[in-house]
Enzyme design. Structure first.
Site, short mmCIF file in Angstrom:
data_model
loop_
_atom_site.label_atom_id
_atom_site.label_comp_id
_atom_site.label_asym_id
_atom_site.label_seq_id
_atom_site.Cartn_x
_atom_site.Cartn_y
_atom_site.Cartn_z
CG HIS A 172 -1.03 4.09 4.49
ND1 HIS A 172 -1.69 3.74 5.65
CD2 HIS A 172 -0.59 2.93 3.94
CE1 HIS A 172 -1.65 2.42 5.78
NE2 HIS A 172 -1.01 1.92 4.75
CB CYS A 188 -0.93 0.00 1.20
SG CYS A 188 -0.14 -0.49 2.74
#
Ligand code: A2P
Length: 327
Positions: A236, A129
């Site tokens: 994130h 990710c």
């Protein structure tokens, strides 16, 4: 119309696979859901219909004609079962770390290196990710100015650690001890994601280094990373410090970012516009802001990127790979 399997369907990313396949109206003929023994016999909803969840064992795989299998059930499950799915004719798109650095397995961000899909042995890997969200701006910079060195510092949400990570943050608010992380994540930051390696880095940090080189096709690129878990539920953030090979004009760079597929420039200091997790949550694109010159080195640039780690960082990117393969 395709026969699709989801392995790890009951997990955070597995459920996102279902949501996104439904949202994008992907043409599905048969849908098969797999998870661990624990979930065998349970049901999940897709397009208002209930689907049986089966245990991931060869007997449940071999009698089905699966075209594509989307995996997000951890590295061990992928290592063991991806070859079994391919043996019965499926193409596997794997979200785990298991196959990413295998030289016969393409590692794909569709906006960046779709050409790498031309040759594969039945397994295609979805990058980590934190790697995925950095790739779109870095590819633009590489193509226009060349890359010399990259320093990643990440601020990673708990959803990236699965349902256990989310529970640790939610339970931590009431003082309940963590079960997924080594320390409480509520009111804390943990500078460790994944296990430690002998060289002092964590596995997550080395994943970012190696995967970046593979996706950008540059083994000599100098890269370092520090990855940190923060008490954010989802999305994130990443500070990326870059040394370019050639000098640049900041307005040109901003213009390039502003005209790129999959990237949203969100950068206006006068109105305090910059990407944040609460902005990127539920969105498909990578948000970029705080674009500014690093005056401490030649051709230095700082950027800040935020993306939904369960969508672009995982399920959406895998489904975009699926769409690229089937178009
Ligand atoms: P289950 O829910 O039955 O345990 P997350 O990362 O969000 O925790 O999700 C992990 C996913 O991987 C879940 O769907 C989980 O299923 C699945 N899973 C875990 N271990 C296995 C296994 N050995 N075989 C198949 N699926 C597994």
């Amino acid at each position: 119309m395709y026969n699709i399997a989801i392995v790890g369907a009951t997990g955070n990313v597995g459920r996102k696979f279902l949501n996104i396949l439904e949202e994008r109206n992907f043409p599905i003929k048969e849908l098969y859901l797999f998870a661990s023994k624990k979930s065998n016999g349970s049901y999940l909803k897709f397009k208002n219909k209930s689907y049986l969840v089966e245990e991931t064992i060869e007997d449940n795989i071999k009698n089905k004609k699966i075209d594509y299998a989307l995996f997000s059930a951890g590295g061990e499950t992928s290592l063991k079962y991806a070859p079994i799915f391919t043996k019965y004719g499926a193409i596997v798109i794997d979200n785990s770390n298991a196959w990413r650095m295998d030289k016969d397995v393409p590692l794909i961000v569709p906006e960046v290196n779709p050409e790498d899909l031309k040759s594969h042995n039945g397994i295609i890997a979805n990058p980590n990710c934190s790697t995925i969200q950095a790739m779109i701006p870095l590819k633009i910079l590489k193509d226009n100015y060349g890359l010399k060195r990259i320093i990643y510092s990440t601020y990673q949400a708990v959803s990236g650690a699965g349902i256990g990570g989310i529970n640790d943050l939610k339970n931590g608010i009431s003082g309940i001890s963590p079960t997924k992380f080594p320390y409480p994540i509520f009111n804390n930051c943990i500078p460790q994601i994944d296990i430690f390696l002998d060289n002092g880095y964590t596995k997550e940090e080395i994943k970012m280094v190696n995967e970046t080189k593979k996706i950008l096709h540059d083994d000599n690129l100098k890269i370092t990373a520090t990855t940190v878990r923060v008490p954010v539920l989802n999305c994130h953030g990443e500070s990326i410090n870059i040394e370019l090979l050639n000098d640049y004009n900041l307005k040109d760079v901003i213009n390039l970012f502003n005209n790129s597929k999959g990237l949203i420039l969100y950068d206006e200091k006068e109105s305090l516009k910059y990407p944040m997790p609460i902005l990127a949550d539920g969105k498909d694109e990578v948000y970029i802001g705080r674009v500014r010159r690093d005056f401490s080195v030649d051709n230095g640039l700082n950027i800040w990127v935020v993306a939904d780690n369960l969508r672009k960082g995982a399920a959406l990117n895998a489904i975009q790979i699926l769409e690229t393969l089937t178009n």
